[in-house]
Design a protein around this motif. Structure first.
Motif, mmCIF file in Angstrom:
data_model
loop_
_atom_site.group_PDB
_atom_site.id
_atom_site.type_symbol
_atom_site.label_atom_id
_atom_site.label_comp_id
_atom_site.label_asym_id
_atom_site.label_seq_id
_atom_site.Cartn_x
_atom_site.Cartn_y
_atom_site.Cartn_z
ATOM 1 N N VAL A 227 3.588 8.215 -0.782
ATOM 2 C CA VAL A 227 3.761 6.938 -1.481
ATOM 3 C C VAL A 227 5.148 6.923 -2.113
ATOM 4 O O VAL A 227 5.714 7.959 -2.432
ATOM 5 N N ILE A 228 5.672 5.719 -2.279
ATOM 6 C CA ILE A 228 6.986 5.518 -2.897
ATOM 7 C C ILE A 228 6.772 5.336 -4.392
ATOM 8 O O ILE A 228 5.986 4.487 -4.820
ATOM 9 N N ASP B 6 0.815 -1.217 0.000
ATOM 10 C CA ASP B 6 0.000 0.000 0.000
ATOM 11 C C ASP B 6 0.848 1.266 0.000
ATOM 12 O O ASP B 6 0.337 2.344 -0.282
ATOM 13 N N ASP B 7 2.140 1.149 0.336
ATOM 14 C CA ASP B 7 3.018 2.308 0.428
ATOM 15 C C ASP B 7 3.567 2.759 -0.923
ATOM 16 O O ASP B 7 4.306 3.740 -0.983
ATOM 17 N N CYS B 8 3.229 2.047 -1.987
ATOM 18 C CA CYS B 8 3.857 2.314 -3.290
ATOM 19 C C CYS B 8 2.840 2.649 -4.365
ATOM 20 O O CYS B 8 1.682 2.266 -4.299
ATOM 21 N N ASP B 9 3.358 3.344 -5.385
ATOM 22 C CA ASP B 9 2.577 3.642 -6.576
ATOM 23 C C ASP B 9 3.097 2.721 -7.680
ATOM 24 O O ASP B 9 4.299 2.459 -7.760
ATOM 25 N N TYR B 10 2.203 2.229 -8.499
ATOM 26 C CA TYR B 10 2.584 1.279 -9.551
ATOM 27 C C TYR B 10 2.292 1.873 -10.913
ATOM 28 O O TYR B 10 1.313 2.590 -11.062
ATOM 29 N N PRO B 11 3.138 1.579 -11.895
ATOM 30 C CA PRO B 11 4.325 0.726 -11.828
ATOM 31 C C PRO B 11 5.404 1.344 -10.946
ATOM 32 O O PRO B 11 5.533 2.568 -10.869
ATOM 33 N N LEU B 12 6.161 0.480 -10.267
ATOM 34 C CA LEU B 12 7.214 0.884 -9.342
ATOM 35 C C LEU B 12 8.565 0.539 -9.958
ATOM 36 O O LEU B 12 8.839 -0.622 -10.233
ATOM 37 N N ALA B 13 9.375 1.556 -10.173
ATOM 38 C CA ALA B 13 10.717 1.331 -10.721
ATOM 39 C C ALA B 13 11.671 1.016 -9.574
ATOM 40 O O ALA B 13 11.660 1.695 -8.547
ATOM 41 N N VAL B 14 12.485 -0.033 -9.753
ATOM 42 C CA VAL B 14 13.498 -0.406 -8.774
ATOM 43 C C VAL B 14 14.834 -0.459 -9.498
ATOM 44 O O VAL B 14 15.042 -1.287 -10.386
ATOM 45 N N GLN B 15 15.717 0.464 -9.144
ATOM 46 C CA GLN B 15 17.050 0.538 -9.751
ATOM 47 C C GLN B 15 18.037 -0.144 -8.808
ATOM 48 O O GLN B 15 18.153 0.225 -7.653
ATOM 49 N N GLY B 16 18.725 -1.146 -9.310
ATOM 50 C CA GLY B 16 19.729 -1.848 -8.515
ATOM 51 C C GLY B 16 21.035 -1.924 -9.258
ATOM 52 O O GLY B 16 21.172 -1.376 -10.359
ATOM 53 N N VAL C 175 11.140 -2.806 -13.579
ATOM 54 C CA VAL C 175 9.863 -2.132 -13.383
ATOM 55 C C VAL C 175 8.851 -3.164 -12.900
ATOM 56 O O VAL C 175 8.564 -4.142 -13.592
ATOM 57 N N LEU C 176 8.370 -2.929 -11.702
ATOM 58 C CA LEU C 176 7.368 -3.808 -11.104
ATOM 59 C C LEU C 176 6.007 -3.216 -11.443
ATOM 60 O O LEU C 176 5.622 -2.166 -10.925
#
Length: 125
Positions: free
Chosen positions: A111-112, A22-32, A38-39
């Motif tokens: 939101v993240i 619930d803390d995130c907005d989608y699509p959620l980008a995750v850079q590693g 992209v989730l």
């Protein structure tokens, strides 16, 4: 704002994954370090988080520290939070993570929008 990030970390430690979604907005980008992922949905983020939890459990690691390094002042409703996280196990193996959460204010809470792993904890001026 710092309470929001601390809560997100606590939910991870307590295996309350559904609430983390619930803390995130989608699509959620995750850079590693291995590139950008992209989730697309909550389900994608759930699977990603559960995979991370399985890996830590397999290595018998638990979170040792979560420290908010820098909390950026919001501009146009957006802000970044630099955090340092560390995990360890009985064998003295450690995992140190520097993470930036890119957030925005939304009703009723922030939101993240993106998560960046491996970034140095010092924000650019």
């Amino acid at each position: 704002m710092s309470q929001f990030i601390e809560r997100h970390g606590r939910l991870f430690r307590e295996d309350r994954i559904e609430e983390m979604l619930d803390d995130c907005d989608y699509p959620l980008a995750v850079q590693g370090t291995d590139g950008l992922k992209v989730l697309i949905s909550r389900e994608d983020y759930r699977e990603w988080l559960l995979g991370w939890k399985r890996d830590l459990a397999h290595r018998e690691m638990h979170e040792d520290n979560l420290r908010i390094h820098t909390l950026e002042l919001p501009r146009a409703g957006k802000f970044r939070v630099w955090i340092e996280r560390s995990f360890k196990n009985e064998s003295r193996e450690r995992v140190e993570l520097n993470v930036i959460y890119y957030c925005r204010f939304d009703t009723p809470r922030p939101v993240i929008e993106m998560i960046e792993f491996g970034a140095p904890p010092d924000p650019a001026p």
